[in-house]
Scaffold this motif. Structure first.
Motif, short mmCIF file in Angstrom:
data_model
loop_
_atom_site.label_atom_id
_atom_site.label_comp_id
_atom_site.label_asym_id
_atom_site.label_seq_id
_atom_site.Cartn_x
_atom_site.Cartn_y
_atom_site.Cartn_z
N HIS A 174 0.81 -1.22 0.00
CA HIS A 174 0.00 0.00 0.00
C HIS A 174 0.84 1.27 0.00
CE1 HIS A 174 0.76 -0.15 4.38
NE2 HIS A 174 0.54 1.16 4.34
N GLY A 227 -7.44 -2.48 -0.97
CA GLY A 227 -7.76 -1.29 -0.17
C GLY A 227 -6.66 -0.26 -0.08
N PHE A 285 -6.77 3.44 1.84
CA PHE A 285 -5.94 3.70 3.01
C PHE A 285 -5.58 5.19 3.09
CE2 PHE A 285 -1.75 4.09 5.01
CZ PHE A 285 -1.98 3.47 6.23
N LYS A 330 -9.36 7.69 2.75
CA LYS A 330 -10.27 7.71 3.89
C LYS A 330 -9.91 8.80 4.90
CE LYS A 330 -7.73 4.22 6.56
NZ LYS A 330 -7.72 2.83 7.07
N SER A 369 -8.03 -6.28 2.52
CA SER A 369 -8.35 -4.88 2.77
C SER A 369 -8.81 -4.62 4.20
CB SER A 369 -9.43 -4.41 1.79
OG SER A 369 -9.78 -3.06 2.00
N ASN A 387 -7.72 -1.64 6.41
CA ASN A 387 -8.75 -0.61 6.65
C ASN A 387 -9.85 -1.14 7.55
OD1 ASN A 387 -7.72 1.41 4.58
ND2 ASN A 387 -8.12 -0.34 3.22
N CYS A 444 -13.25 0.82 7.79
CA CYS A 444 -14.14 1.01 6.65
C CYS A 444 -15.10 -0.17 6.50
CB CYS A 444 -13.33 1.14 5.35
SG CYS A 444 -12.28 2.60 5.25
#
Length: 241
Positions: A17, A49, A53, A56, A74, A78, A81
């Motif tokens: 990520h 995700g 990351f 959000k 994900s 996260n 979420c």
């Protein structure tokens, strides 16, 4: 693809990520240019995700994906979420949103009817002034055969990949990407896997026409990545009256 099923646990080593921070920032600047007051967003095809990351931090995000294995990846990244499993052509999510965001998962559709179904479903989930932002990997006008490689080591494991994309038939609206994976587990065992993907390849006028049929006006925005060669355009799709 195996990568979204039995090999999904390796995704954070293939595409960490931390490599998405720049692109998320570039996407955010375009999104805010067309909708400066985004409070909530729905992502179709959220994958691992990684974009969420970063995004959000600026608005709430609800994440959806077809693959339950990728949703599991994900959720670790996260946990704050909501995550929902479903096909972006047909999924029904409660409420409407300021933004529907679709990253490169849109590329997996090779039929215009499927693309149109996604666009119509996105419109159904948008507020009247909501924005649809799509980031296709390729267009007919910009595609060039390419190879790429990458991967990292983390927590005692390692993964490396080689990716090769080509268009063997210019008339079939498809390109092919072949992947070779080399994975080293914590016990030192090394395994090899091959993966293959077919992706849609459509022209900008074709995207524009489909979006208009779904009730959107397409605005093509150049996206320039500092370390990724090639020509890329995102689509900020505003709703027609």
């Amino acid at each position: 693809m195996k990568l979204y099923k039995e090999l999904a646990e390796w995704w954070p080593l293939l595409s960490p990520h931390t490599e998405y921070e720049e692109e998320a920032d570039l996407f955010l600047k375009i999104m805010e240019r067309y909708h400066p007051a985004i409070k909530d967003a729905l992502e179709f095809g959220s994958g691992g995700g990684s974009n969420a990351f970063y995004l959000k931090k600026y608005f709430s995000m609800t994440l959806t994906d077809l693959s339950p294995d990728m949703l599991a990846v994900s959720r670790k990244l996260n946990p704050d979420c909501p995550h929902l499993q479903g096909d972006m052509r047909t999924i029904e999510v409660d409420g409407t949103y300021d933004l529907v965001f679709i990253h490169d998962a849109i590329t997996y559709f090779t039929d215009k009817a499927d693309l149109l179904a996604v666009m119509k479903n996105a419109k159904k989930h948008l507020k009247p002034d909501g924005l649809l932002f799509i980031m296709p990997d390729e267009y007919t006008e910009t595609f060039e055969p390419r190879t790429a490689h990458g991967g990292i080591d983390k927590d005692g494991r390692g993964m490396r990949y080689l990716e090769w994309s080509y268009d063997s038939d210019p008339d079939d609206h498809m390109l092919v990407t072949e992947y070779a994976y080399v994975m080293r587990d914590r016990d030192g065992q090394v395994t090899h896997e091959h993966d293959s993907m077919k992706a849609g390849l459509f022209s900008m006028p074709e995207w524009e026409g489909l979006l208009a049929e779904a009730g959107f006006k397409a605005h093509f925005e150049r996206v320039e990545f500092s370390e990724e060669p090639g020509t890329y355009f995102g689509i900020a799709a505003t709703q027609l009256e």
